[in-house]
Design an enzyme around this catalytic site. Structure first.
Site, short mmCIF file in Angstrom:
data_model
loop_
_atom_site.label_atom_id
_atom_site.label_comp_id
_atom_site.label_asym_id
_atom_site.label_seq_id
_atom_site.Cartn_x
_atom_site.Cartn_y
_atom_site.Cartn_z
N ASP A 1 0.83 -1.21 0.00
CA ASP A 1 0.00 0.00 0.00
C ASP A 1 0.87 1.26 0.00
OD1 ASP A 1 -2.84 1.07 0.54
OD2 ASP A 1 -1.64 2.10 2.05
N GLU B 1 1.78 -0.46 -4.98
CA GLU B 1 0.78 0.55 -5.33
C GLU B 1 1.55 1.85 -5.50
OE1 GLU B 1 -3.06 3.10 -3.89
OE2 GLU B 1 -1.51 2.55 -2.48
C1 NOJ Z 1 -4.22 3.16 -0.80
C2 NOJ Z 1 -5.41 2.30 -0.56
O1 NOJ Z 1 -5.76 1.64 -1.74
C3 NOJ Z 1 -6.51 3.22 -0.04
O2 NOJ Z 1 -7.74 2.56 0.03
C4 NOJ Z 1 -6.07 3.75 1.29
O3 NOJ Z 1 -7.03 4.70 1.73
C5 NOJ Z 1 -4.71 4.45 1.22
N1 NOJ Z 1 -3.76 3.72 0.43
C6 NOJ Z 1 -4.13 4.64 2.60
O4 NOJ Z 1 -3.76 3.41 3.17
#
Ligand code: NOJ
Length: 567
Positions: free
Chosen positions: A234, A288
């Site tokens: 993440d 991500e």
């Molecule tokens: C990316 C995640 O996909 C999202 O849902 C989240 O709010 C943020 N990162 C913070 O963790």
């Protein structure tokens, strides 16, 4: 309508479909993730077995046959750990456990093994940028007070100004508002500030601290030991911070922004890569990484860093031939340079569902452009979403699909505001609708809420629309023209056709507004973005079409898969 003609490659029945599936993690199926179809499960909204209106692991286990039949290779589970749900589980209180609302650790272990027995790998979500404010480390830091070693695992700083009532700098939260909150002692006296790039319930960790690094390496091992095949990382480009906490300006050199894409990240992920590789080539790290600069993005995909990353350039592109062609070319080029495998993504739990987005005049996606009441034509959106899925699935690399995408669910844009839970909505002062509209519980069967999501009548954690009876998995399974049938057929062809997978890619000549490419020896994919039907290249067979052909021509907003004639 999908022409349910499947390729003549010996796969037709459900039993043969099953036999065509790959072996499980650890069975020597190598870098399975390079060309995989990966299904994102948002556990809270997938299926509720215990009847409390919230999805759970027992619900996922009960629907493994559905996922197997759909034809996926892996499930990515968004966070399932104990969490106060300040950000839908991305505020993790304990990485070695499962939130009781979802089940127990033993159930997660069983689920991983049961999925594997069906040839389905499991990918979990790790959120290294921050923890929950209820995590023991943060609670210990609050209790230990300013200047304590416990506070060094986070970014605590004194405030500025006469009363220290101004934050240490002007960094902004990704969810809106300032990225700092002030600690208030139990006796009501305000003291230091702490950094949170997201919600106040998500304090940022200090990645310069050895405990933080060690802890995450142990978390990776904890889950790899349990048979997990991959880790979705993440906010992977945000972990490292400039400890001087300078203001953000326009003029940072690449790699030296105060907190985005800093060069130190490469070393962190190199150590993660070594851990993953110690378990075998079937373990995958997926970042991500939202970065506009393709060269900087590629650095994360070098052979000793991460294996893979989500393709947000493609996901955010509008429904336009030129823009999508450009995105495809950049993607293929960037990945080829570092020997990485591309990914193709149309949706996830953070973005507007494709059916709604592609029906809009501006069909691109941008977080800061989300507003209530933007008109959409769902009929157009549905055609385009079907066409986009076939386009993306024919490209070389992995395909990610988000639960409900295969049902063509629209974004739910009329959730009563007092039911919206997403901090993005709340922190925008109610201006941004937030992301709950793509997180509404799945419709499985029946003609009224909860549509088989829960075993009996219950108020689901987010309300479902009244008009979803035709969209349930049951209703669509029986209909060969449904988007679910299209996805099943397409995923089957994708995993069995010899020209897909690692087959070569080249553009075919096409008229303006049409994207046409060849995969391998004879597979052709043609998408018509224009408003009038397009001629097809010479072909011997049609494998699948997202809409019925019109007099042998491809209608607007449609994709067809063909066997090209060998001239
Ligand atoms: C990316 C995640 O996909 C999202 O849902 C989240 O709010 C943020 N990162 C913070 O963790």
């Amino acid at each position: 309508m999908s022409t349910t003609e499947l390729p003549d490659i010996g796969i037709s029945s459900g039993i043969e479909r099953a036999a065509a599936r790959g072996a499980g993690a650890g069975d020597g199926d190598g870098e399975w993730w390079r060309g995989a179809a990966i299904y994102q499960v948002y556990p809270r909204s997938f299926a509720d077995a215990n009847g409390d209106g919230t999805g759970d692991l027992a619900g996922v286990r009960a629907h493994l046959p559905y996922l197997h039949d759909l034809g996926i290779d892996a499930i990515w589970f968004t966070p399932w750990y104990p969490s106060p749900m300040a950000d839908g589980g991305y505020d993790v209180a304990d990485y070695r456990s499962i939130d009781p609302m979802f089940g127990a650790l033993s159930e997660a272990e069983d689920l991983i093994q049961e999925a594997l027995a069906l040839g389905i790998h499991s990918i979990i979500d790790v959120v290294p940028n921050h923890v929950s404010s209820s995590h023991t480390w943060f609670q210990a830091a609050l209790a230990a007070g300013p200047g304590s070693p416990e506070r060094e695992r986070f970014w605590f700083r004194d405030g500025v100004g006469e009363n220290a009532d101004e934050p240490p700098n002007h960094w902004e939260s990704e969810f809106g508002g300032r990225a700092w909150s002030r600690v208030v002692r139990p006796d009501g006296v305000p003291e230091q500030w702490y950094l949170h790039l997201f919600a106040p319930g998500q304090p940022d960790l200090n990645w310069d601290h050895p405990d933080v690094r060690r802890e995450h390496e142990e978390i990776l091992r904890f889950w790899f030991d349990r048979g997990v095949a991959g880790i979705r990382i993440d906010s992977a480009a945000l972990l490292a911070k400039d400890a001087a906490l300078p203001e953000v300006t326009e003029a940072h050199d690449p790699g030296s922004h105060p907190y985005v894409d800093r060069d130190e990240l490469q070393g962190i992920y190199r150590s993660w890569r070594r851990i993953a590789e110690s378990y075998g080539a079937d373990r995958v790290l997926i970042g991500e990484i939202w970065l506009p600069d393709a060269d900087r993005f590629a650095r994360y995909l070098r052979p000793d860093v991460l294996h893979s990353a989500f393709n947000f350039d493609f996901l955010t592109a509008p429904w336009e031939a030129g823009k999508l062609r450009q995105s495809i070319e950049t993607t293929l080029d960037v990945h080829a340079r570092v020997g990485a495998s591309p990914t193709w993504v149309l949706s996830n739990h953070d973005v507007t569902r494709p059916v709604t987005r592609y029906g809009r005049e501006d069909s691109g996606f941008a977080f800061d452009a989300k507003r209530f009441g933007v008109p959409t034509d769902l009929q157009v959106g549905r055609r385009r979403a079907r066409a986009a899925a076939l386009l993306a699935m024919a490209l070389p690399g992995a395909y990610y699909l988000y639960q409900g995408e295969e049902l063509g669910l629209p974004e739910v844009e009329d959730i009563p505001v007092d039911r919206i839970q997403d901090p993005m909505h709340i922190r925008s002062g109610g201006v941004d609708p937030g992301r709950d509209g793509c997180r509404v519980p799945m419709p499985w069967s029946g003609d009224q809420p909860p549509y088989g999501f829960s075993p009996g009548p219950v108020d689901t954690w987010l309300p479902q629309p009244d008009d979803w009876s035709a969209l349930t998995a049951d209703a669509q399974s029986a209909d060969p023209a449904s988007i679910l049938s299209l996805y099943r057929d397409a995923l089957l062809i994708r995993r069995t056709h010899p020209d897909l997978g690692s087959g070569s890619f080249s553009w075919l000549a096409s008229s303006p507004g049409v994207l046409a490419f060849r995969r391998g020896a004879s597979f052709g994919s043609i998408t018509n973005f224009g408003s009038t039907p397009a001629e097809l290249p010479d072909h011997d067979q049609i494998w699948l079409a997202s809409a019925p052909l019109e007099g042998g021509r491809l209608p607007a907003d449609a994709t067809v898969w063909l066997r090209l004639s060998s001239d």
